[in-house]
Design a protein around this motif. Sequence first.
Motif, PDB file in Angstrom:
ATOM      1  N   GLY A 136       0.789  -1.220   0.000  1.00  0.00           N
ATOM      2  CA  GLY A 136       0.000   0.000   0.000  1.00  0.00           C
ATOM      3  C   GLY A 136       0.824   1.273   0.000  1.00  0.00           C
ATOM      4  O   GLY A 136       0.317   2.348   0.347  1.00  0.00           O
ATOM      5  N   LEU A 137       2.098   1.193  -0.428  1.00  0.00           N
ATOM      6  CA  LEU A 137       2.973   2.361  -0.399  1.00  0.00           C
ATOM      7  C   LEU A 137       3.084   3.066  -1.745  1.00  0.00           C
ATOM      8  O   LEU A 137       3.561   4.201  -1.803  1.00  0.00           O
ATOM      9  CB  LEU A 137       4.382   1.945   0.058  1.00  0.00           C
ATOM     10  N   LEU A 138       2.641   2.418  -2.835  1.00  0.00           N
ATOM     11  CA  LEU A 138       2.802   3.015  -4.157  1.00  0.00           C
ATOM     12  C   LEU A 138       2.114   4.371  -4.242  1.00  0.00           C
ATOM     13  O   LEU A 138       2.654   5.317  -4.826  1.00  0.00           O
ATOM     14  CB  LEU A 138       2.251   2.075  -5.227  1.00  0.00           C
ATOM     15  N   LYS A 139       0.938   4.489  -3.672  1.00  0.00           N
ATOM     16  CA  LYS A 139       0.169   5.737  -3.776  1.00  0.00           C
ATOM     17  C   LYS A 139       0.848   6.904  -3.076  1.00  0.00           C
ATOM     18  O   LYS A 139       0.574   8.065  -3.386  1.00  0.00           O
ATOM     19  CB  LYS A 139      -1.230   5.544  -3.192  1.00  0.00           C
ATOM     20  N   PHE A 140       1.746   6.626  -2.139  1.00  0.00           N
ATOM     21  CA  PHE A 140       2.457   7.699  -1.446  1.00  0.00           C
ATOM     22  C   PHE A 140       3.712   8.135  -2.196  1.00  0.00           C
ATOM     23  O   PHE A 140       4.183   9.255  -2.021  1.00  0.00           O
ATOM     24  CB  PHE A 140       2.836   7.265  -0.032  1.00  0.00           C
ATOM     25  N   LEU A 141       4.237   7.245  -3.041  1.00  0.00           N
ATOM     26  CA  LEU A 141       5.469   7.555  -3.775  1.00  0.00           C
ATOM     27  C   LEU A 141       5.169   7.975  -5.218  1.00  0.00           C
ATOM     28  O   LEU A 141       5.750   8.936  -5.720  1.00  0.00           O
ATOM     29  CB  LEU A 141       6.393   6.337  -3.776  1.00  0.00           C
ATOM     30  N   PHE A 142       4.250   7.263  -5.873  1.00  0.00           N
ATOM     31  CA  PHE A 142       3.843   7.567  -7.237  1.00  0.00           C
ATOM     32  C   PHE A 142       2.321   7.643  -7.305  1.00  0.00           C
ATOM     33  O   PHE A 142       1.661   6.712  -7.784  1.00  0.00           O
ATOM     34  CB  PHE A 142       4.371   6.497  -8.212  1.00  0.00           C
ATOM     35  N   PRO A 143       1.757   8.732  -6.809  1.00  0.00           N
ATOM     36  CA  PRO A 143       0.295   8.832  -6.743  1.00  0.00           C
ATOM     37  C   PRO A 143      -0.374   8.745  -8.113  1.00  0.00           C
ATOM     38  O   PRO A 143      -1.445   8.139  -8.242  1.00  0.00           O
ATOM     39  CB  PRO A 143       0.054  10.196  -6.089  1.00  0.00           C
ATOM     40  N   ALA A 144       0.235   9.327  -9.151  1.00  0.00           N
ATOM     41  CA  ALA A 144      -0.372   9.276 -10.485  1.00  0.00           C
ATOM     42  C   ALA A 144      -0.415   7.847 -11.012  1.00  0.00           C
ATOM     43  O   ALA A 144      -1.403   7.428 -11.631  1.00  0.00           O
ATOM     44  CB  ALA A 144       0.410  10.173 -11.452  1.00  0.00           C
ATOM     45  N   THR A 145       0.638   7.088 -10.766  1.00  0.00           N
ATOM     46  CA  THR A 145       0.672   5.686 -11.188  1.00  0.00           C
ATOM     47  C   THR A 145      -0.404   4.894 -10.481  1.00  0.00           C
ATOM     48  O   THR A 145      -1.129   4.097 -11.106  1.00  0.00           O
ATOM     49  CB  THR A 145       2.057   5.078 -10.888  1.00  0.00           C
ATOM     50  N   ALA A 146      -0.510   5.090  -9.170  1.00  0.00           N
ATOM     51  CA  ALA A 146      -1.516   4.368  -8.390  1.00  0.00           C
ATOM     52  C   ALA A 146      -2.928   4.704  -8.872  1.00  0.00           C
ATOM     53  O   ALA A 146      -3.784   3.821  -8.983  1.00  0.00           O
ATOM     54  CB  ALA A 146      -1.353   4.700  -6.909  1.00  0.00           C
TER      55      ALA A 146
END
Length: 450
Positions: free
Chosen positions: A252-262
Motif C-alpha cells: 500500500g505504499l505506491l500511492k504515497f510515492l507515485f500517486p499518479a501511477t496508483a
Amino acid sequence: MNSETRNDARPALRIIPREQHTISRKNISKAALRVLYRLNEAGYDAFLVGGAVRDLLLGGRPKDFDVATNATPDEVKKLFRNCRLIGRRFRLAHVVFGPEIIEVATFRGTGEEEGAEGERHIVDGRIVRDNVWGTIEEDALRRDFRVNAMYYDISDFSVRDYVGGMQDLQDRVLRLIGEPVTRYREDPVRMLRAARLAAKLGFSIDTAATAPFEELGPLLAEAAPARLFDESLKMFLSGHGLKSFRMLEQCGLLKFLFPATARALKRGDEALRALVEQGLANTDARVAEGKSVTPAFLFAVLLWGEVRDVAQQQIARGKDGNEAWARAALQVVGEQCQRVAIPRRFTFTMEEIWSLQPRFEQVQRKKVLRLLAHPRFRAAFDFLLLRAHESPAIRELGLWWDHAQQLPHDTLAAALPVHESGGNDHEASAPASAARKRRRRKPATKSKPA
C-alpha cells in the motif's frame, strides 16, 4: 513464522566464530580490508557492517562495503590521507580508493547517557541530525532491520549479532529493531527500504513492521524529494524493479510515492498494468545483462497512464494535440516532482518519449523519415512496443515500424505515400486501422495565380 519483533533494551550478543559462518575475505573488497586493518592496527575497533555482512552471509557479492568503528570521523581522517568528511545529518568519513568509496561511520549511541559525545536533533519524532557517538551495542539498536545489524570483526573474523539478525536470515523475514511507529517517524523512508529489501532478498516483511504503513505512509511527503529519487533508483534500477513495484503495491505504499501511477492503475486498465510490468521486467533483464538503463525511460513507463489520460481529456475538450500532450506532461511531471525530484535532464527525455507516440501514427514520407532521424526515436519506439496490449492497431503499428527500420532508406522512401490519403497499397504502408486513427484532413490546395 513468529512475527514478534525483539525490542529488548539490552541486546543479547551472539558471536559466530569464523568456522561457523560463510564470510570469506576473498569476497570483501581490498579497499574495505585496508580500511579495516588500518583502523584495527591503530588500536580502534573495526567492523564490516550492514548490507555487506547480510549479503555475504546469504552468498551474495556486495557492491558496497560499509565500516563501523569507535574512531570518530576526525580520528579516521587522521589515519587516511585519502579521506573526506561529509554530511550534517549523519557525520561520515569517506575513504576514497579510485572509483571505490568505503564509508566509515562512528558507532552511534542513544544519547541517553550523561556526557554523551556529539549531538542529536529530533523534530516531530523525525531525526534530522544524529551524531551522538556510543558503543557497538547502542549502534546495533540504532540500525533499522535486524538483518542489517550484524558486524564482521576483522580482529578475529567472527560475526557479532546483537539483535537476532542471523535468525531472521534463516527465517527469510525482515523485522524492525524497536517499535515500528517510532522508527518510521524517525525516518519515514524506512518504509520504502522495507519494501525494497524484501523484494531484493525475496523475504517477507514482519506483520508488525507493515501494520503502520497506511497510517504513516503520508509522512513520505515530508521526506526530501531528492532522497526519494535516490531511493526510487535503488528500487527500480538495481535488477529487482518488478518485484519492488509489486511489493510497493502489496504494502500500500505506491500511492504515497507515485500517486499518479496508483490512480491510473486503480482505474483497472489491464493494458497499462501490462505496460508497466513489462517495462520493469525489461529493465531488470538489461541490468542482469550488464546493459545501460536510464531513469527517464522507467519514469516514462510509470507515469504514462496518467499522462495519456490527461492528454486525451484535453483533446476531447478541443485542445490541439501537441498542446494537449505538452500540458499533460507538465501537469503530471509537476505533481510527481513534488514527491520524487526527477532531474530536468530526465523529465525532458520523458516528455519527448510521450510526445512522439502520436507521431508513430503519421505514416507520410517526410514525417516517417523525420521521426526515424529523431534522437529519441529508439527510446520512443521501444515505448511503442510496450504499448502493444493497448489495442491490435497499436500492436500492428509496432510491427510496421519494426519492419520500416529494416528497409534501406531509398526503398522505404519510395514505398511511403507523399500525402496522407494514399499509399495503403505499398509494401511499407502502415495498417489501415492504425493509419486512420489520427488522420488529419488534407489541407486545401491553394489555387495558382493566373
